[in-house]
Structures are given as C-alpha cells and as structure tokens.
Design a protein around this motif. Structure first.
Motif, mmCIF file in Angstrom:
data_model
loop_
_atom_site.group_PDB
_atom_site.id
_atom_site.type_symbol
_atom_site.label_atom_id
_atom_site.label_comp_id
_atom_site.label_asym_id
_atom_site.label_seq_id
_atom_site.Cartn_x
_atom_site.Cartn_y
_atom_site.Cartn_z
ATOM 1 N N VAL A 66 0.852 -1.187 0.000
ATOM 2 C CA VAL A 66 0.000 0.000 0.000
ATOM 3 C C VAL A 66 0.887 1.236 0.000
ATOM 4 N N GLN A 67 0.634 2.127 -0.946
ATOM 5 C CA GLN A 67 1.484 3.305 -1.117
ATOM 6 C C GLN A 67 0.717 4.581 -0.780
ATOM 7 N N LEU A 68 1.340 5.393 0.047
ATOM 8 C CA LEU A 68 0.812 6.705 0.413
ATOM 9 C C LEU A 68 1.735 7.767 -0.170
ATOM 10 N N THR A 69 1.169 8.699 -0.943
ATOM 11 C CA THR A 69 1.956 9.756 -1.571
ATOM 12 C C THR A 69 1.378 11.112 -1.189
ATOM 13 N N VAL A 70 2.223 11.970 -0.648
ATOM 14 C CA VAL A 70 1.829 13.336 -0.290
ATOM 15 C C VAL A 70 2.751 14.286 -1.032
ATOM 16 N N ALA A 71 2.168 15.149 -1.860
ATOM 17 C CA ALA A 71 2.937 16.139 -2.619
ATOM 18 C C ALA A 71 2.434 17.524 -2.258
ATOM 19 N N ASN A 72 3.334 18.490 -2.282
ATOM 20 C CA ASN A 72 2.931 19.859 -1.953
ATOM 21 C C ASN A 72 3.773 20.856 -2.726
ATOM 22 N N SER A 73 3.184 22.023 -2.939
ATOM 23 C CA SER A 73 3.941 23.137 -3.512
ATOM 24 C C SER A 73 4.767 23.784 -2.412
ATOM 25 N N GLY A 74 5.632 24.704 -2.798
ATOM 26 C CA GLY A 74 6.473 25.370 -1.813
ATOM 27 C C GLY A 74 7.782 25.811 -2.412
ATOM 28 N N PRO A 75 8.717 26.239 -1.583
ATOM 29 C CA PRO A 75 10.011 26.689 -2.088
ATOM 30 C C PRO A 75 10.823 25.520 -2.638
ATOM 31 N N VAL A 76 11.772 25.841 -3.504
ATOM 32 C CA VAL A 76 12.655 24.816 -4.066
ATOM 33 C C VAL A 76 13.585 24.311 -2.963
ATOM 34 N N VAL A 77 13.702 22.999 -2.851
ATOM 35 C CA VAL A 77 14.527 22.361 -1.816
ATOM 36 C C VAL A 77 15.827 21.892 -2.462
ATOM 37 N N SER A 78 16.944 22.337 -1.907
ATOM 38 C CA SER A 78 18.246 21.951 -2.450
ATOM 39 C C SER A 78 18.543 20.482 -2.151
ATOM 40 N N ALA A 79 19.458 19.908 -2.933
ATOM 41 C CA ALA A 79 19.833 18.506 -2.736
ATOM 42 C C ALA A 79 20.473 18.299 -1.366
ATOM 43 N N GLU A 80 21.253 19.272 -0.900
ATOM 44 C CA GLU A 80 21.902 19.159 0.403
ATOM 45 C C GLU A 80 20.877 19.120 1.519
ATOM 46 N N LEU A 81 19.874 20.002 1.445
ATOM 47 C CA LEU A 81 18.838 20.022 2.478
ATOM 48 C C LEU A 81 17.955 18.787 2.386
ATOM 49 N N LEU A 82 17.693 18.310 1.164
ATOM 50 C CA LEU A 82 16.840 17.149 0.974
ATOM 51 C C LEU A 82 17.402 15.934 1.699
ATOM 52 N N ALA A 83 18.733 15.783 1.672
ATOM 53 C CA ALA A 83 19.372 14.634 2.305
ATOM 54 C C ALA A 83 19.290 14.686 3.820
ATOM 55 N N ARG A 84 18.975 15.853 4.407
ATOM 56 C CA ARG A 84 18.975 16.009 5.859
ATOM 57 C C ARG A 84 17.581 16.232 6.430
ATOM 58 N N LEU A 85 16.545 16.140 5.601
ATOM 59 C CA LEU A 85 15.211 16.489 6.076
ATOM 60 C C LEU A 85 14.677 15.531 7.134
ATOM 61 N N THR A 86 15.158 14.291 7.152
ATOM 62 C CA THR A 86 14.671 13.347 8.163
ATOM 63 C C THR A 86 15.468 13.423 9.461
ATOM 64 N N GLU A 87 16.457 14.317 9.533
ATOM 65 C CA GLU A 87 17.160 14.527 10.786
ATOM 66 C C GLU A 87 16.314 15.415 11.696
ATOM 67 N N PRO A 88 16.394 15.229 13.001
ATOM 68 C CA PRO A 88 15.599 16.054 13.905
ATOM 69 C C PRO A 88 15.952 17.534 13.805
ATOM 70 N N PHE A 89 14.919 18.381 13.886
ATOM 71 C CA PHE A 89 15.046 19.841 13.948
ATOM 72 C C PHE A 89 15.604 20.445 12.671
ATOM 73 N N VAL A 90 15.408 19.786 11.529
ATOM 74 C CA VAL A 90 15.802 20.365 10.247
ATOM 75 C C VAL A 90 14.542 20.855 9.560
ATOM 76 N N ARG A 91 14.532 22.134 9.170
ATOM 77 C CA ARG A 91 13.395 22.720 8.476
ATOM 78 C C ARG A 91 13.862 23.426 7.221
ATOM 79 N N GLY A 92 12.998 23.426 6.215
ATOM 80 C CA GLY A 92 13.338 24.135 4.991
ATOM 81 C C GLY A 92 13.209 25.640 5.133
ATOM 82 N N VAL A 93 12.467 26.111 6.153
ATOM 83 C CA VAL A 93 12.242 27.547 6.291
ATOM 84 C C VAL A 93 13.014 28.141 7.454
#
Length: 348
Positions: free
Chosen positions: A258-285
């Motif tokens: 079973v696959q759940l997909t959530v997509a959203n608009s927003g600011p462009v996320v860099s590759a460096e930030l993308l790799a760290r998004l699952t670390e605690p206390f990391v936010r794109g804003v």
C-alpha cells in the motif's frame, strides 16, 4: 620414533651371518639409536617451544591491537579504530566488524548529542520569546496591545507544546517498545486526518485534494495517523507560495503493498537540504519565527515532523522516499508492505 621402531621390527634378533667382520643385530641398533633420539628430541623441543612462542606472538598480535583499541574506546575515545592490515583472515574480519560497530556507535552518539543540543535550543527559544514579550509589557503596561500580546503568547506557547509532544512521540518510538499491529485501512485513516486538518489548511490558504484508494495494512493506527498528520502539516506549513496546494494519494500497488503519496507546492529544496530532512530539527524555512510565510501564516513546526515520519516508516518496515519537485515543494512516498509480510518490529 614410531617409524624407526616400526622399521626395526624387520631386523632379526641375534647375530646375522654374512660377509664382513661385524654385522649388528637389533640390540646393537637400539643402543646406537636411543642417545641420538633423545638428542634430536631435545633439539626439536627447543625449536618447537621457541618457534611456537614466536608464531603465537605473531598470531595474537592482532588480538592485542583490538584489545588496546577496545580499552581506549571504553575510556571514552570513540574515534579510535583498529584498521588492521594484512590478509583477509578471521582476525581481519573481526577487526573490520569491530570498526563497523564503532562507526555506528560514534554516529549514534553524535546524533544523540546533536539531538540534545537542538532540543535544548528549540525548547529555550519559545520561552525566551515569551520572557522578552512579558518584560516589555511589564516595563510599559499602558502602551501594550493586550489582545495582540495574548495572541503572540498563545502562538509561542503552542510552539513549545508542539516541540515537547514531538519529542515525547519520538522518544516513545525509540524506546524499544514493541509496536502493536492491527488491520488498518490507510484510506480511512487519511480521510480522518484530512477532516481534522482542513480548517488549518483553509486558514493558511492552502488547497488540499485527495484521491484515496483502498488499501489494508498491519500497523499501529496511532503511529500511522501521526505519520499522515505530520506529512500534511509539513505540506501546509511550508507552502510559502501563493495558491499553495497539497495532494494526497493512496493506492494498492504490486504484491499487495500500500502506497501513500503526499505532494505539496512550496520553495525549491536543495539537494543538500533534501538529504537532511529526516534529521531532527531540520526545516526548509529555518528555525526562527512562529508562523510561516504562507498566505494564512500557518504555525512553523518543531522540525521533528519528517524525523517522526522516518521512524514510523522504519518500525513498520515501510520504504520512505522523499523527492524535491523541480518547481518547488516535496513529494513524499511511503510504501507499506502487504499484510502478514512483516514481523512485529520494535523501535530502536
């Protein structure tokens, strides 16, 4: 010696007649053999003990090195490694396994230290803001807009509560508790979360659409509900563009997953930030502020949303994929295994 005595069995006893002044019999050969046998045994014993000592030292040298590293690590030096050279034998495999274990331990301790430091920062920030606002209000009460002050205090207090609740949730998952699984309809769970969060999305000016196909999994309803809520809140809070949107899609894919997909608009996320998004206390804003830059000013999260999503996916044996949209925003996909294919898991 056994071979010599075996050969001597074929030498006849008594005098042997033949050409020549003297022909030895078995007793003569034994008399000549015994002294030289003991001499040879003595030489072999010395060579054996000496050679064995040298060989044992060479063979045990890797163990002494591993033991020395273990002692220094036990004393608190986690950056020590064995890095044993030489052939790929059992000692080399043991040393490599030990180094791998130390790498994981050091990474875990470093992560815990970063988590503690970030948690202290996140918990200190809202209270520091509240104290600053109260100090200003107490210094000049007559000049204060009480309604505005109360709203700001309420927002800051809610942020502190969100951080504490997120920390407690993450600690509960990581405490090693066995996850109780029951049959769960993902589409029904997502629909419930959508009903709860739609007012917040409307306030923030973010449109939510959904296509919910049926799909059953074995999971903890509480944790999956929290995962869905975090994904939707992440999409709402970080929509800093006009006419922001969030889409949710559930479906049953190959092999009953079973696959759940959530997509959203927003600011462009860099590759460096993308790799760290699952670390605690990391936010794109960023970390500062209590409201996002979206039309409705949705409250900024604790920075633990995707970290919780990653842990919930991990304990359920689900595959988590986070991709950046070229035009901005994220696409987060969680693929749960089919019911009955994953044994009950425990948090780390």
């Amino acid at each position: 010696m056994a071979l010599v005595f075996y050969i001597l069995r074929f030498v006849p006893e008594g005098n042997i007649s033949g050409d020549g002044p003297f022909l030895p019999d078995r007793s003569d050969l034994l008399d000549a053999l015994w002294p030289r046998t003991w001499q040879v045994l003595l030489v072999l014993a010395v060579i054996g003990f000496g050679g064995g000592w040298v060989l044992a030292g060479r063979m045990l040298r890797p163990l002494r090195k591993i033991n020395g590293v273990a002692r220094r690590v036990a004393a608190g030096s986690l950056d020590e490694r064995v890095r044993l050279a030489g052939p790929h034998d059992e000692f080399r495999e043991l040393a490599d396994t030990f180094d791998t274990m130390l790498d994981r331990l050091q990474g875990s301790f470093d992560e815990q230290r970063r988590f503690a430091a970030n948690a202290a920062h996140e918990l200190r920030t809202p209270y520091a803001i509240e104290r600053s606002m109260l100090d200003v209000a107490l210094a000049d009460p007559a000049a204060q807009d009480i309604d505005r002050l109360l709203r700001r205090l309420d927002e800051t207090n809610r942020r502190g509560i969100e951080v504490v609740e997120a920390l407690l949730a993450l600690a509960t998952i990581d405490a090693g508790h066995v996850i109780e699984r029951t049959p769960l309809d993902v589409a029904e769970t997502v629909a419930e979360v959508l009903r709860d969060l739609r007012p917040l999305a409307d306030e923030a000016g973010v449109a939510i659409s959904s296509v919910l196909g049926e799909g059953d999994i074995d999971a903890s309803g509480t944790l999956v509900r929290q995962m869905v809520a975090n994904l939707l809140l992440n999409g709402i809070r970080h929509n800093t563009v006009p006419a922001g949107w969030v889409t949710v899609h559930t479906e049953t894919v190959a092999h009953g997953a079973v696959q759940l997909t959530v997509a959203n608009s927003g600011p462009v996320v860099s590759a460096e930030l993308l790799a760290r998004l699952t670390e605690p206390f990391v936010r794109g804003v960023g970390r500062v502020g209590t409201r996002s830059g979206g039309p409705g000013g949705a409250p900024v999260g604790s920075g633990l949303g995707l970290a919780l999503v990653a842990r919930v996916a991990d304990v359920h044996g689900a595959a988590l994929s986070i991709a950046a949209r070229p035009s901005g925003g994220l696409i987060v996909t969680v693929r749960f295994p089919a019911p009955g294919t994953v044994a009950p898991a425990a948090g780390r």
